[in-house]
Design a protein around this motif. Structure first.
Motif, PDB file in Angstrom:
ATOM      1  N   PHE A  72     131.164  18.798   9.049  1.00 46.58           N
ATOM      2  CA  PHE A  72     130.056  19.437   8.348  1.00 46.58           C
ATOM      3  C   PHE A  72     128.770  19.131   9.117  1.00 46.58           C
ATOM      4  CE2 PHE A  72     133.411  18.323   5.460  1.00 46.58           C
ATOM      5  CZ  PHE A  72     133.573  19.446   4.663  1.00 46.58           C
ATOM      6  N   GLU A  73     127.759  19.942   8.894  1.00 43.23           N
ATOM      7  CA  GLU A  73     126.516  19.749   9.633  1.00 43.23           C
ATOM      8  C   GLU A  73     125.317  19.983   8.729  1.00 43.23           C
ATOM      9  OE1 GLU A  73     126.611  21.280  13.647  1.00 43.23           O
ATOM     10  OE2 GLU A  73     124.501  21.923  13.479  1.00 43.23           O
ATOM     11  N   THR A  74     124.253  19.231   8.960  1.00 47.65           N
ATOM     12  CA  THR A  74     123.017  19.438   8.199  1.00 47.65           C
ATOM     13  C   THR A  74     121.809  19.263   9.110  1.00 47.65           C
ATOM     14  OG1 THR A  74     121.739  18.753   6.261  1.00 47.65           O
ATOM     15  CG2 THR A  74     122.919  17.025   7.417  1.00 47.65           C
ATOM     16  N   ASN A  75     120.884  20.190   8.980  1.00 42.05           N
ATOM     17  CA  ASN A  75     119.596  20.115   9.673  1.00 42.05           C
ATOM     18  C   ASN A  75     118.626  21.038   8.928  1.00 42.05           C
ATOM     19  OD1 ASN A  75     120.154  22.796  10.780  1.00 42.05           O
ATOM     20  ND2 ASN A  75     121.468  21.737  12.264  1.00 42.05           N
ATOM     21  N   ASP A  76     117.522  21.390   9.549  1.00 43.48           N
ATOM     22  CA  ASP A  76     116.532  22.221   8.854  1.00 43.48           C
ATOM     23  C   ASP A  76     117.014  23.657   8.641  1.00 43.48           C
ATOM     24  OD1 ASP A  76     114.827  20.087   8.708  1.00 43.48           O
ATOM     25  OD2 ASP A  76     113.698  20.611  10.515  1.00 43.48           O
ATOM     26  N   ASN A  77     117.971  24.108   9.416  1.00 45.45           N
ATOM     27  CA  ASN A  77     118.442  25.492   9.325  1.00 45.45           C
ATOM     28  C   ASN A  77     119.846  25.629   8.750  1.00 45.45           C
ATOM     29  OD1 ASN A  77     116.051  26.513  10.626  1.00 45.45           O
ATOM     30  ND2 ASN A  77     116.910  25.781  12.577  1.00 45.45           N
TER      31      ASN A  77
END
Length: 320
Positions: free
Chosen positions: A260-265
């Motif tokens: 899974f991935e998380t950032n501003d976008n």
């Protein structure tokens, strides 16, 4: 008898309106009967009939439940360790306000959405530390999570140290079934300056521990802030740290887990909590509980039957 909802303002209002209109009806009937000298006694039969079906509808609306049946339910549990990277690169602000602060916020939200799970927190940089042992207390978990400050974030990243400690803690937990219910959720930017985790991944599979990885950061990366400006290398060049998603994907796929991935976008962490909730937890036992069923339909049918009688039965109040 157990009620699915208590008598409230709505019910009292309906009862009051019913009594008010019936009082007005009686006053009218009394005035009419006094003029024509008719007997009003028969009208009371209708009043009691209509009161009965109105009362039946009120009871049905309140949802009565009764019965002494027993139901056997299965009690389950999931044990989850969040393993959070607190090395220096997690201070990078390619994700606002910083990677570590973004991770703290998102993990707090994930914890709130997890069902029937014991959760714990391990942090690591060059070494690993148990910050919060496994607990059902989500508030305690979030308190330990938010206690991590920027000053405590530093050093190099050794992913193996965090995974090792999490595996030891989960392996020490004895349950009847080991197939499901044990998770390690690794949150990192993927940088690793420690030992190769290949041996650990084999132990994860042997102990049937699911490994899920969460990448935090961006591929373009960012600098690492320090007291006197961005961190620099020996040549005086600013160090750029970027998300190494391929490393984290490899870790997850080796154990049959997901990335899974998380950032501003992008934010996959909603899917993370859904994925864990969909997987059945460890069966810890069975227990019998009292099970009562809502029997509102009996009172509803009785009320409808009385309405039918009210329509079919006529009462003669005025004699000619």
């Amino acid at each position: 008898m157990i009620w699915s909802k208590p008598i409230g303002i709505l019910e009292y209002t309906l009862i009051g309106i019913f009594l008010l209109f019936y009082l007005m009806y009686f006053i009218r009937m009394i005035l009419v009967s006094s003029k024509v000298k008719s007997n009003m006694r028969r009208s009371f039969y209708k009043f009691f009939l209509r009161s009965a079906y109105f009362g039946a509808f009120i009871i049905a609306f309140l949802g009565p439940s009764f019965g002494d049946t027993k139901k056997e339910i299965k009690t389950t549990r999931k044990d989850i360790f969040f393993v959070l990277d607190v090395s220096a690169s997690m201070n990078s602000n390619d994700v606002l306000p910083s990677r570590i602060e973004k991770a703290q916020k998102e993990l707090s939200n994930v914890a709130d959405r997890l069902n029937s799970a014991r959760i714990g927190l391990i942090t690591f940089s060059s070494d690993a530390n148990l910050l919060c042992p496994l607990t059902y207390d989500k508030d305690a978990f979030k308190m330990f999570l938010q206690s991590i400050t920027k000053r405590q974030v530093g050093g190099t990243s050794n992913i193996s140290s965090g995974m090792q400690l999490a595996m030891e803690k989960l392996s020490a937990t004895k349950t009847k079934i080991h197939d499901v219910g044990k998770f390690v959720i690794l949150i990192s930017d993927g940088e690793n300056f420690g030992a190769d985790p290949d041996k650990l991944l084999k132990l994860f599979k042997q102990n049937k521990i699911s490994l899920l990885t969460v990448g935090i950061g961006t591929s373009s990366g960012g600098t690492i802030p320090e007291t006197y400006g961005p961190k620099k290398d020996k040549e005086g060049q600013e160090i750029i740290t970027s998300l190494r998603s391929s490393e984290l994907k490899k870790l997850a796929s080796t154990t049959g887990g997901s990335y899974f991935e998380t950032n501003d976008n992008r934010n996959d962490l909603n899917y993370l909590s859904e994925r864990i909730n969909q997987i059945e937890g460890v069966t810890t036992g069975y227990q019998k509980v009292d099970a009562t069923a809502n029997k509102y339909f009996y009172f509803l049918l009785f009320g409808l039957f009385l309405i039918l009688l009210d329509v079919l039965i006529t009462v003669k109040t005025i004699s000619l």
